[in-house]
Design an enzyme around this catalytic site. Structure first.
Site, PDB file in Angstrom:
ATOM      1  CG  LEU A 153      -0.352   0.163   2.620  1.00 38.58           C
ATOM      2  CD1 LEU A 153      -0.018   1.601   2.979  1.00 38.58           C
ATOM      3  CD2 LEU A 153      -1.317  -0.399   3.634  1.00 38.58           C
ATOM      4  CB  CYS A 260       8.591   2.729   2.953  1.00 40.23           C
ATOM      5  SG  CYS A 260       7.552   2.163   4.300  1.00 40.23           S
TER       6      CYS A 260
HETATM    7  N1  LIG Z   1       3.763   2.901   6.091  1.00 37.30           N
HETATM    8  C1  LIG Z   1       3.653   2.307   4.919  1.00 37.30           C
HETATM    9  O1  LIG Z   1       3.185   2.894   3.951  1.00 37.30           O
HETATM   10  C2  LIG Z   1       4.084   0.892   4.711  1.00 37.30           C
HETATM   11  C3  LIG Z   1       4.837   0.225   5.673  1.00 37.30           C
HETATM   12  N2  LIG Z   1       5.242  -1.066   5.450  1.00 37.30           N
HETATM   13  C4  LIG Z   1       5.991  -1.778   6.488  1.00 37.30           C
HETATM   14  O2  LIG Z   1       5.064  -2.166   7.508  1.00 37.30           O
HETATM   15  C5  LIG Z   1       5.686  -2.148   8.795  1.00 37.30           C
HETATM   16  C6  LIG Z   1       4.903  -1.242   9.738  1.00 37.30           C
HETATM   17  O3  LIG Z   1       4.957   0.071   9.221  1.00 37.30           O
HETATM   18  P1  LIG Z   1       3.948   1.216   9.727  1.00 37.30           P
HETATM   19  O4  LIG Z   1       2.571   0.656   9.807  1.00 37.30           O
HETATM   20  O5  LIG Z   1       4.218   2.388   8.875  1.00 37.30           O
HETATM   21  O6  LIG Z   1       4.494   1.453  11.200  1.00 37.30           O
HETATM   22  P2  LIG Z   1       3.830   2.338  12.357  1.00 37.30           P
HETATM   23  O7  LIG Z   1       4.944   2.853  13.167  1.00 37.30           O
HETATM   24  O8  LIG Z   1       2.828   3.272  11.788  1.00 37.30           O
HETATM   25  O9  LIG Z   1       3.000   1.271  13.220  1.00 37.30           O
HETATM   26  C7  LIG Z   1       3.587   0.203  13.899  1.00 37.30           C
HETATM   27  C8  LIG Z   1       2.811  -0.045  15.183  1.00 37.30           C
HETATM   28  O10 LIG Z   1       3.328  -1.212  15.811  1.00 37.30           O
HETATM   29  C9  LIG Z   1       3.205  -1.039  17.225  1.00 37.30           C
HETATM   30  N3  LIG Z   1       4.045  -2.003  17.912  1.00 37.30           N
HETATM   31  C10 LIG Z   1       5.399  -2.032  18.020  1.00 37.30           C
HETATM   32  N4  LIG Z   1       5.782  -3.099  18.740  1.00 37.30           N
HETATM   33  C11 LIG Z   1       4.654  -3.761  19.106  1.00 37.30           C
HETATM   34  C12 LIG Z   1       4.399  -4.934  19.868  1.00 37.30           C
HETATM   35  N5  LIG Z   1       5.386  -5.653  20.391  1.00 37.30           N
HETATM   36  N6  LIG Z   1       3.114  -5.301  20.054  1.00 37.30           N
HETATM   37  C13 LIG Z   1       2.107  -4.576  19.541  1.00 37.30           C
HETATM   38  N7  LIG Z   1       2.286  -3.464  18.806  1.00 37.30           N
HETATM   39  C14 LIG Z   1       3.550  -3.062  18.585  1.00 37.30           C
HETATM   40  C15 LIG Z   1       3.580   0.421  17.432  1.00 37.30           C
HETATM   41  O11 LIG Z   1       3.106   0.904  18.673  1.00 37.30           O
HETATM   42  C16 LIG Z   1       2.909   1.082  16.214  1.00 37.30           C
HETATM   43  O12 LIG Z   1       1.617   1.540  16.537  1.00 37.30           O
HETATM   44  C17 LIG Z   1       7.139  -1.708   8.539  1.00 37.30           C
HETATM   45  O13 LIG Z   1       7.926  -2.852   8.356  1.00 37.30           O
HETATM   46  C18 LIG Z   1       7.035  -0.953   7.217  1.00 37.30           C
HETATM   47  O14 LIG Z   1       8.253  -0.971   6.492  1.00 37.30           O
HETATM   48  C19 LIG Z   1       4.895  -1.751   4.330  1.00 37.30           C
HETATM   49  C20 LIG Z   1       4.134  -1.144   3.364  1.00 37.30           C
HETATM   50  C21 LIG Z   1       3.655   0.213   3.488  1.00 37.30           C
HETATM   51  O1  LIG Z   2       6.749   0.033   1.591  1.00 40.06           O
HETATM   52  C1  LIG Z   2       6.119   1.062   1.731  1.00 40.06           C
HETATM   53  O2  LIG Z   2       5.998   1.650   2.773  1.00 40.06           O
HETATM   54  C2  LIG Z   2       5.437   1.691   0.574  1.00 40.06           C
HETATM   55  O3  LIG Z   2       6.372   2.653   0.000  1.00 40.06           O
HETATM   56  C3  LIG Z   2       5.842   3.400  -1.089  1.00 40.06           C
HETATM   57  O4  LIG Z   2       4.676   4.095  -0.684  1.00 40.06           O
HETATM   58  P1  LIG Z   2       4.732   5.491   0.117  1.00 40.06           P
HETATM   59  O5  LIG Z   2       6.082   5.691   0.708  1.00 40.06           O
HETATM   60  O6  LIG Z   2       3.542   5.492   1.011  1.00 40.06           O
HETATM   61  O7  LIG Z   2       4.481   6.620  -0.967  1.00 40.06           O
HETATM   62  P2  LIG Z   2       4.857   6.808  -2.515  1.00 40.06           P
HETATM   63  O8  LIG Z   2       3.640   7.231  -3.231  1.00 40.06           O
HETATM   64  O9  LIG Z   2       5.590   5.661  -3.064  1.00 40.06           O
HETATM   65  O10 LIG Z   2       5.849   8.071  -2.440  1.00 40.06           O
HETATM   66  C4  LIG Z   2       7.116   7.958  -1.836  1.00 40.06           C
HETATM   67  C5  LIG Z   2       7.921   9.226  -2.082  1.00 40.06           C
HETATM   68  O11 LIG Z   2       8.274   9.354  -3.451  1.00 40.06           O
HETATM   69  C6  LIG Z   2       7.867  10.629  -3.947  1.00 40.06           C
HETATM   70  N1  LIG Z   2       7.531  10.477  -5.388  1.00 40.06           N
HETATM   71  C7  LIG Z   2       6.638   9.547  -5.786  1.00 40.06           C
HETATM   72  C8  LIG Z   2       6.355   9.363  -7.122  1.00 40.06           C
HETATM   73  C9  LIG Z   2       7.003  10.155  -8.098  1.00 40.06           C
HETATM   74  O12 LIG Z   2       6.785  10.038  -9.332  1.00 40.06           O
HETATM   75  N2  LIG Z   2       7.892  11.092  -7.665  1.00 40.06           N
HETATM   76  C10 LIG Z   2       8.184  11.269  -6.337  1.00 40.06           C
HETATM   77  O13 LIG Z   2       9.019  12.122  -5.986  1.00 40.06           O
HETATM   78  C11 LIG Z   2       6.706  11.028  -3.068  1.00 40.06           C
HETATM   79  O14 LIG Z   2       6.490  12.414  -3.085  1.00 40.06           O
HETATM   80  C12 LIG Z   2       7.169  10.511  -1.721  1.00 40.06           C
HETATM   81  O15 LIG Z   2       8.052  11.424  -1.120  1.00 40.06           O
HETATM   82  C13 LIG Z   2       5.430   2.427  -2.201  1.00 40.06           C
HETATM   83  O16 LIG Z   2       4.851   3.159  -3.284  1.00 40.06           O
HETATM   84  C14 LIG Z   2       4.431   1.409  -1.691  1.00 40.06           C
HETATM   85  O17 LIG Z   2       4.121   0.466  -2.725  1.00 40.06           O
HETATM   86  C15 LIG Z   2       5.039   0.670  -0.490  1.00 40.06           C
HETATM   87  O18 LIG Z   2       4.114  -0.239   0.055  1.00 40.06           O
END
Ligand SMILES: NC(=O)C1=CN([C@@H]2O[C@H](COP(=O)(O)OP(=O)(O)OC[C@H]3O[C@@H](n4cnc5c(N)ncnc54)[C@H](O)[C@@H]3O)[C@@H](O)[C@H]2O)C=CC1
Ligand SMILES: O=C(O)[C@H]1O[C@H](OP(=O)(O)OP(=O)(O)OC[C@H]2O[C@@H](n3ccc(=O)[nH]c3=O)[C@H](O)[C@@H]2O)[C@H](O)[C@@H](O)[C@@H]1O
Length: 430
Positions: A153, A260
């Site tokens: 996502l 990320c």
């Molecule tokens: N933010 C994004 O757009 C995306 C993130 N990811 C990956 O998903 C993972 C999570 O990322 P986010 O959701 O952004 O992190 P986040 O920091 O928003 O949320 C993580 C949550 O886990 C909780 N937590 C930590 N240790 C815990 C435990 N032992 N038990 C219960 N809860 C606990 C924290 O309190 C926090 O609320 C990371 O590995 C990230 O790289 C993957 C795709 C998209």
């Molecule tokens: O692993 C993750 O957390 C996620 O990282 C990105 O998602 P995200 O970081 O939420 O946002 P993006 O839309 O990818 O943008 C990332 C950064 O690139 C920049 N960007 C994006 C697109 C572009 O054409 N140019 C550009 O500068 C955005 O402004 C932003 O700073 C990936 O798009 C997701 O597929 C992935 O799940």
């Protein structure tokens, strides 16, 4: 199905809510008591379009609940998803301590067969470690399977991405958990790739690194465009119409950020290094991204010369549009650069101002985007919020002491801006 998500952050909360939306019974667990209290009282810890309504709908329907108790989550569900942070260590490698501690907690609570699915982004071979840890700490000696199910996502579009995924990746060691995992995802009607755990884990790092590479590629092209008078948007359009390339993620900018791309790039470089491969290509992606910010700051300095005591308006603080997330935000980074040069800042973001207040001090936070430029020597666009395209440009021009606009996201048409009386400087365009 009965599902538990451990970690109720950007990924866990949206995933849990979307699982509930398609009919599963979901418990979202987080160790942050304030967050769970807020969610239980109808509040929202993050901004994500459409999420608040969807949470409320599913809580009211009795399909979604929140808890601080991992034990409860493990006992009541058949499948446990892990969505906790995997932050970077100072050397770029991944801090897996959150994953390790959740694995121990799950092991301690297991009294019957469970499928434990890692959704956090982790280095290849982490699944093996999770399996070993659960085996070691599970006193009940029950059977279990570990799977990898990376999440793709994007923040700001998370609900839509979750409800309509391009693909679902499931990494498994044996076929035993496959049927249940397919059932969980069946309502989303997306292609499902079933593979081994190592490949699933690698797909995530390889995909994010490739997307970052695509952005750095177009940012490097933007430098050539600036040197020649070509227009990077035209170049991106022409490239993107080739189905093999595609137009998405070819928007030149002041650089990519977020929680990320920067961390996953560093992680993939480090993982490769540990495996004996110097992934120099990805190091270049990082360098180009770093340069892109410096080039943008230089563009501002070249025009305004000295920033000391100058007032600059900045539109956008989040790392991208439609989110309140400021983690590794290029916009915040830019503000800090400008402050270091002595500029006084007036800033606005539609959703990220509260979070920015914790890290960005001595600036004036302005509620109305049309008022940011008031008395400023220049206005800067740092985040690609679509709202900014609706700026009252006539008012903005009049309220600037000099009608200079630096657009770090190429939101406007250069000719139109010049016809409105702006000195308009964007990325990679004449
Ligand atoms: N933010 C994004 O757009 C995306 C993130 N990811 C990956 O998903 C993972 C999570 O990322 P986010 O959701 O952004 O992190 P986040 O920091 O928003 O949320 C993580 C949550 O886990 C909780 N937590 C930590 N240790 C815990 C435990 N032992 N038990 C219960 N809860 C606990 C924290 O309190 C926090 O609320 C990371 O590995 C990230 O790289 C993957 C795709 C998209
Ligand atoms: O692993 C993750 O957390 C996620 O990282 C990105 O998602 P995200 O970081 O939420 O946002 P993006 O839309 O990818 O943008 C990332 C950064 O690139 C920049 N960007 C994006 C697109 C572009 O054409 N140019 C550009 O500068 C955005 O402004 C932003 O700073 C990936 O798009 C997701 O597929 C992935 O799940």
């Amino acid at each position: 199905m009965k599902l538990t998500i451990i970690g109720t952050g950007y990924v866990g909360l949206v995933t849990g809510t979307c699982f509930a939306e398609v009919g599963h019974q979901v418990i979202c667990v987080d160790r942050d008591e304030d967050k769970i209290k807020l969610l239980n009282s109808g509040g929202m810890p993050i901004y994500e379009p459409g999420l608040e309504e969807l949470v409320k709908k599913n809580v009211d329907a009795g399909r979604l609940s929140f808890s601080t108790c991992t034990k409860e989550g493990v006992e009541k569900s058949d499948v446990i998803f892990i969505a906790v942070p995997t932050p970077p260590m100072p050397d770029g490698s991944v801090d897996l301590s959150f994953i390790e501690s959740v694995a121990r907690e799950i092991a301690g609570a297991m009294t019957s067969y469970k499928i434990i699915v890692d959704k956090s982004t982790v280095p290849v071979k982490t699944g093996d470690k999770v399996s070993e840890t659960i085996k070691r700490y599970c006193k009940a000696k029950v059977e279990f399977d570990v799977a990898s199910n990376p999440e793709f996502l994007r923040e700001g579009f998370a609900v839509d991405d979750l409800m309509h995924p391009d693909r679902v990746v499931i990494g498994v060691k044996t076929q035993r958990p496959v049927q249940a995992l397919k059932e969980i995802y069946a309502p989303f009607e997306a292609p499902i790739i079933v593979t081994d755990i190592n490949s699933a884990e690698l797909i995530k790092h390889a995909a994010n690194s490739f997307l970052a590479l695509k952005i750095s590629y177009i940012n490097a092209v933007s430098v050539i465009c600036e040197a020649t008078g070509a227009n990077v948007q035209e170049v991106a359009n022409g490239m993107g119409m080739d189905g093999r390339i595609g137009r998405r993620f070819l928007d030149a900018s002041l650089g990519f950020g977020g929680s990320c791309f920067p961390k996953d790039l560093s992680a993939f470089i480090k993982i490769s290094e540990q495996l004996g491969y110097d992934f120099a290509l990805l190091k270049e992606v990082q360098r180009i991204n770093h340069d892109q910010m410096n080039r943008f700051v230089k563009k501002i300095l070249d025009t305004l010369w000295v920033l000391k005591d100058k007032k600059i308006g900045v539109l956008g603080l989040a790392f991208k549009q439609n989110t309140d997330d400021i983690r590794m935000s290029p916009a915040i980074d830019l503000c800090l650069h400008l402050q270091k040069e002595g500029a006084k800042l007036r800033v606005h973001d539609p959703k990220a101002m509260e979070k920015a207040k914790a890290v960005l001090h001595n600036v004036t936070y302005v509620d109305d985007m049309d008022e940011v430029a008031e008395g400023c020597d220049a206005l800067v666009i740092a985040t690609e919020w679509p709202e900014f395209k609706k700026l009252d440009l006539e008012r903005v021009r009049k309220s600037l002491t000099h009608p200079i606009l630096f657009d770090g996201r190429n939101l406007f048409d250069a000719k139109e801006m010049e016809s409105l009386g702006f000195i308009y400087k964007s990325i990679g365009r004449p």
